[in-house]
Design a protein around this motif. Structure first.
Motif, PDB file in Angstrom:
ATOM      1  N   SER A   1      28.330  -0.290  61.862  1.00  6.60           N
ATOM      2  CA  SER A   1      28.227  -0.666  63.269  1.00  6.60           C
ATOM      3  C   SER A   1      28.961   0.307  64.181  1.00  6.60           C
TER       4      SER A   1
ATOM      5  N   ASP B   1      23.789   5.412  64.621  1.00  6.65           N
ATOM      6  CA  ASP B   1      22.803   4.551  63.980  1.00  6.65           C
ATOM      7  C   ASP B   1      21.564   5.365  63.606  1.00  6.65           C
TER       8      ASP B   1
ATOM      9  N   GLU C   1      15.736  -0.771  59.207  1.00  5.10           N
ATOM     10  CA  GLU C   1      16.252  -2.058  58.743  1.00  5.10           C
ATOM     11  C   GLU C   1      17.518  -1.843  57.916  1.00  5.10           C
TER      12      GLU C   1
ATOM     13  N   LYS D   1      24.870 -15.493  56.979  1.00  3.58           N
ATOM     14  CA  LYS D   1      24.531 -14.509  57.999  1.00  3.58           C
ATOM     15  C   LYS D   1      25.754 -13.696  58.352  1.00  3.58           C
TER      16      LYS D   1
ATOM     17  N   ALA E   1      27.270 -10.130  60.571  1.00  2.01           N
ATOM     18  CA  ALA E   1      27.001  -9.270  61.725  1.00  2.01           C
ATOM     19  C   ALA E   1      27.002  -7.811  61.320  1.00  2.01           C
TER      20      ALA E   1
ATOM     21  N   ARG F   1      25.640  -4.041  63.357  1.00  2.00           N
ATOM     22  CA  ARG F   1      25.036  -3.425  64.546  1.00  2.00           C
ATOM     23  C   ARG F   1      24.828  -4.454  65.668  1.00  2.00           C
ATOM     24  N   GLY F   2      25.725  -5.438  65.739  1.00  2.00           N
ATOM     25  CA  GLY F   2      25.635  -6.429  66.804  1.00  2.00           C
ATOM     26  C   GLY F   2      24.601  -7.506  66.589  1.00  2.00           C
ATOM     27  N   GLU F   3      24.004  -7.555  65.410  1.00  2.00           N
ATOM     28  CA  GLU F   3      22.993  -8.566  65.114  1.00  2.00           C
ATOM     29  C   GLU F   3      23.403  -9.376  63.891  1.00  2.00           C
ATOM     30  N   GLU F   4      22.954 -10.610  63.823  1.00  2.00           N
ATOM     31  CA  GLU F   4      23.174 -11.452  62.654  1.00  2.00           C
ATOM     32  C   GLU F   4      22.037 -11.208  61.654  1.00  2.00           C
ATOM     33  N   VAL F   5      22.439 -10.855  60.423  1.00  2.00           N
ATOM     34  CA  VAL F   5      21.451 -10.563  59.382  1.00  2.00           C
ATOM     35  C   VAL F   5      21.699 -11.503  58.215  1.00  2.00           C
TER      36      VAL F   5
END
Length: 358
Positions: free
Chosen positions: A27, A31, A35, A48, A50, A52-56
């Motif tokens: 993060s 980048d 995916e 889940k 975090a 790159r600022g997203e929940e995966v």
């Protein structure tokens, strides 16, 4: 087939100590990924995390988890990497492994990007390995000096943080510190051992208020696997297969950041001023060395940072061809996760090169 888009990256062991740092690093750095797939044991599937600022969402480790993956980073124990890295490679991914499973395999390059980035391109098994945290603490600084003076001999003592033994090591130290806080323990023979009892965790002895001169498994003639690993890894990364190396590994009550004392003997006389100039400009190295002002690296200062921090640089009193130094580095960042991320970026750049040429 000409690759299109950005490569898909998998992080295997995403919920572990190194995996957690890996997600943080991904993060923070440029980048270059499409995916990012998070993989862990079945018991962690569905969580889940975090990145790159997203929940995966975490998926379970299985052969199908590598479908469409270009590069797979392995931040898992040796036995897990030994089983699953070849599976990832067979599915078409390049496996980048932080464990010790493949480091000495002659068909697997052992890569430190600041030292031997070229080695990453030759990977007949589809696997690239990174050295252990102790080797990575010192090897970038040593490589810079070797390029100028020619390394002839190496004597190393490590002071290794408990996080090198994973979450269990950190939990053991914190539990022991809670137990001994506010007591008079450590003032009588055996009192600490009796108080800790079976709470030594992954270590053979209490580590709080103590140092333990052991890391790894028992090897030949009393050497530990960690000590043998530092010797073998240093030789392979530097391309010096017969380099004399003596190592003693010690576990200390530090959560994160390994430290290493280094006695390095070179092929010719070395000057401290020249060595300072080399280290001050070496990629991945910070020179922090003013003992008169109390400036030298310690784990408390370097934890959470990326470079190898070098201090206490001085010429050996009895050998004009030898240098002494003290080196610190975060064993979870450059000592594991960051080195793998850098390797993955080198491999991703190959894809970009192919696309550009096409």
């Amino acid at each position: 087939m000409v690759p299109t888009g950005r490569p898909t990256l998998a992080v295997v062991g995403a919920t572990g100590a190194v995996g957690t740092v890996m997600l943080r690093i991904l993060s923070q750095r440029a980048d270059v990924w499409g995916e990012i797939r998070l993989i862990a044991s079945p018991r962690s599937a569905g969580r889940k995390l975090a990145v790159r600022g997203e929940e995966v969402e975490v998926v379970a480790l299985a052969e199908d988890a590598f479908a469409g993956v270009d590069i797979a980073l392995f931040a898992v124990p040796d036995e897990v990497a030994a089983r699953w890295a070849p599976v990832a490679a067979a599915r078409g991914a390049v496996a980048v492994d932080a464990s010790g499973a493949f480091r000495m395999d002659p068909d697997v390059p052992l890569v430190v990007p600041e030292v031997n980035a070229h080695a990453v391109r030759s990977r007949p098994r589809g696997i690239v390995a990174g050295p252990g945290g102790t080797t990575l603490t010192m090897i970038v600084a040593l490589a810079a000096l070797h390029a100028e003076f020619g390394l002839r001999e190496l004597v190393v003592s490590s002071y290794q943080a408990v996080s090198g033994a994973g979450r269990a090591g950190v939990e053991a130290l914190r539990a022991q510190l809670s137990l001994v806080a506010g007591t008079e323990l450590g003032t009588g023979p055996g009192d600490l051992r009796r108080a800790v009892g079976d709470g030594t965790g992954p270590f053979p002895d209490p580590v709080a208020l103590n140092v333990v001169p052991w890391a790894g498994a028992l090897g030949e003639e009393g050497w530990s696997s960690e000590e043998a690993g530092v010797r073998d890894e240093s030789r392979k990364v530097l391309g010096l297969p017969t380099l004399p190396v003596a190592v003693t590994c010690v576990r200390v009550p530090v959560v994160t950041a390994h430290s290493v004392t280094v006695h390095a003997r070179f092929q010719r006389e070395v000057g401290v001023d020249g060595a300072r100039e080399i280290l001050a400009t070496a990629p991945g190295v910070v020179l922090c060395d003013d003992p008169a002002a109390g400036e030298f690296p310690t784990p408390a200062d370097v934890v959470g940072t990326d470079p190898a921090w070098v201090g206490r640089l001085r010429r050996a009193l009895d050998d004009p061809a030898a240098l002494e130094m003290f080196v610190c580095g975060d064993n979870l960042r450059k000592g594991a996760a960051l080195n793998c991320a850098q390797i993955a970026e080198l491999i991703a750049a190959e894809t970009a090169d192919v696309t550009t040429r096409a």
